[in-house]
Design a protein around this motif. Structure first.
Motif, PDB file in Angstrom:
ATOM      1  N   LYS A 182       0.842  -1.185   0.000  1.00  0.00           N
ATOM      2  CA  LYS A 182       0.000   0.000   0.000  1.00  0.00           C
ATOM      3  C   LYS A 182       0.889   1.251   0.000  1.00  0.00           C
ATOM      4  O   LYS A 182       2.026   1.212   0.473  1.00  0.00           O
ATOM      5  CB  LYS A 182      -0.893   0.045   1.250  1.00  0.00           C
ATOM      6  CG  LYS A 182      -1.877  -1.124   1.393  1.00  0.00           C
ATOM      7  CD  LYS A 182      -3.038  -1.000   0.448  1.00  0.00           C
ATOM      8  CE  LYS A 182      -4.199  -1.931   0.809  1.00  0.00           C
ATOM      9  NZ  LYS A 182      -3.863  -3.351   0.851  1.00  0.00           N
TER      10      LYS A 182
ATOM     11  N   LYS B 241      -3.435  -0.424  -3.832  1.00  0.00           N
ATOM     12  CA  LYS B 241      -4.148   0.814  -3.521  1.00  0.00           C
ATOM     13  C   LYS B 241      -3.166   1.912  -3.124  1.00  0.00           C
ATOM     14  O   LYS B 241      -2.191   1.667  -2.418  1.00  0.00           O
ATOM     15  CB  LYS B 241      -5.147   0.599  -2.384  1.00  0.00           C
ATOM     16  CG  LYS B 241      -6.334  -0.289  -2.753  1.00  0.00           C
ATOM     17  CD  LYS B 241      -7.287  -0.430  -1.571  1.00  0.00           C
ATOM     18  CE  LYS B 241      -8.473  -1.320  -1.943  1.00  0.00           C
ATOM     19  NZ  LYS B 241      -9.407  -1.487  -0.794  1.00  0.00           N
TER      20      LYS B 241
ATOM     21  N   SER C 296      -6.623   2.726  -7.638  1.00  0.00           N
ATOM     22  CA  SER C 296      -6.481   1.279  -7.785  1.00  0.00           C
ATOM     23  C   SER C 296      -6.179   0.963  -9.235  1.00  0.00           C
ATOM     24  O   SER C 296      -6.374   1.790 -10.131  1.00  0.00           O
ATOM     25  CB  SER C 296      -7.752   0.566  -7.326  1.00  0.00           C
ATOM     26  OG  SER C 296      -8.871   1.017  -8.052  1.00  0.00           O
TER      27      SER C 296
END
Length: 238
Positions: free
Chosen positions: A132, A163, A237
Motif C-alpha cells: 500500500k 491501492k 487502484s
C-alpha cells in the motif's frame, strides 16, 4: 533558493516546508507539518478521524508493507504502525525526518528517509515488497512533473501495490469556499511552491491518474472533518 528570494520574484507568498518546520517549537508536531486551523494544532478527535479514514479506505490489515510519501515528521505515520509489518516514510525535509527518526523510528521495521518522493520511487531497490502507498496532505506540493513521475512509477515499478491513498487535496472547484475574498492569481493556484500548493479539480486529478495507469475513486469527506468544505481524498487502484 530561499523563501524570501522566491517571494521577491513572485507576487504571492511561497512556502519552504523545512524552514517553516524549524520555526515551530520542537514538540509542536502538528504545527511543524501545518496540521492546523487558524494557526493552532487540530484536535485529537480530528487526528483520529484522519487515521480511521486512511485505515478504512486503504483497507490496511495487519502485515501490510506501507510506503508513506512526503511523510513529514512521522506524527501521522506512527498511528498506522499497528497495521504494518514494515513501514518506510520518505520526506524531502531533513529537519522533519530528523524529528521522525528521533521520536517515531523503530528500525529496522519502521524507518524514515530523507529523499524526495519522485526520487524515491525511481530508486527504491525492492519496490515489489510494498502493498500500500499513502500520501496525505502533501501531493499538492509536488511539482507537476514530480506528480506525474510519482504516479507513473508507482504503477510501473511497485507491482504489488493495489491501492494508493492520496489525501487532503485542495479542490479547484471549491476555491470560493476557502477564499471568500482576495482570490489568488492563476499562477499561485498552479504553483506547487505556494502556501497551499497546486489546486486541482477532481476531473483534473482523474485525468492525471488515468494517464499514469490508475483508476481514481473519490472519497466523500466526513462532514466533521475540518477541511471537508474545500478538500477531497482520492483512492487509486489498478
Amino acid at each position: 533558493m530561499s523563501t524570501h528570494d522566491s517571494e521577491r520574484e513572485k507576487d504571492y507568498p511561497v512556502l519552504d516546508h523545512d524552514e517553516y518546520a524549524r520555526s515551530r517549537p520542537a514538540d509542536d508536531f502538528w504545527g511543524q507539518i501545518k496540521r492546523t486551523v487558524n494557526g493552532k494544532p487540530v484536535t485529537e478527535e480530528q487526528i483520529q478521524l484522519i487515521v480511521t479514514t486512511i485505515k478504512n479506505n486503504l483497507g490496511l490489515q495487519e502485515g501490510e508493507v506501507l510506503l508513506d510519501l512526503a511523510c513529514g515528521n512521522g506524527a501521522l505515520s506512527t498511528r498506522l504502525f499497528d497495521r504494518c509489518q514494515e513501514f518506510v516514510g520518505v520526506d524531502l525535509s531533513g529537519y522533519l525526518i530528523s524529528v521522525a527518526r528521533q521520536h517515531y523510528e523503530i528500525a529496522p521495521r519502521y524507518t524514515f528517509l530523507e529523499q524526495s518522493a519522485d526520487s524515491y520511487v525511481q530508486s527504491d531497490p525492492r519496490p515489489e515488497r510494498f502493498s500500500k502507498v499513502l500520501c496525505y496532505g502533501s501531493f499538492s506540493y509536488f511539482s507537476a512533473a514530480a506528480a506525474r513521475t510519482v504516479l507513473e512509477l508507482l504503477c510501473q515499478r511497485f507491482s504489488h501495490v493495489d491501492k494508493v491513498y492520496i489525501g487532503n487535496l485542495p479542490d479547484r472547484d471549491k476555491l470560493d469556499l476557502f477564499y471568500k475574498e482576495n482570490r489568488p492569481s492563476e499562477a499561485e493556484l498552479s504553483d506547487h511552491a505556494s502556501r497551499i500548493g497546486i489546486w486541482r479539480s477532481k476531473r483534473e486529478f482523474e485525468a492525471l491518474a488515468k494517464a499514469a495507469g490508475w483508476r481514481a475513486q473519490f472519497v466523500a469527506a466526513d462532514p466533521q472533518f475540518y477541511a471537508a468544505h474545500y478538500r477531497y481524498d482520492v483512492l487509486l487502484s489498478r
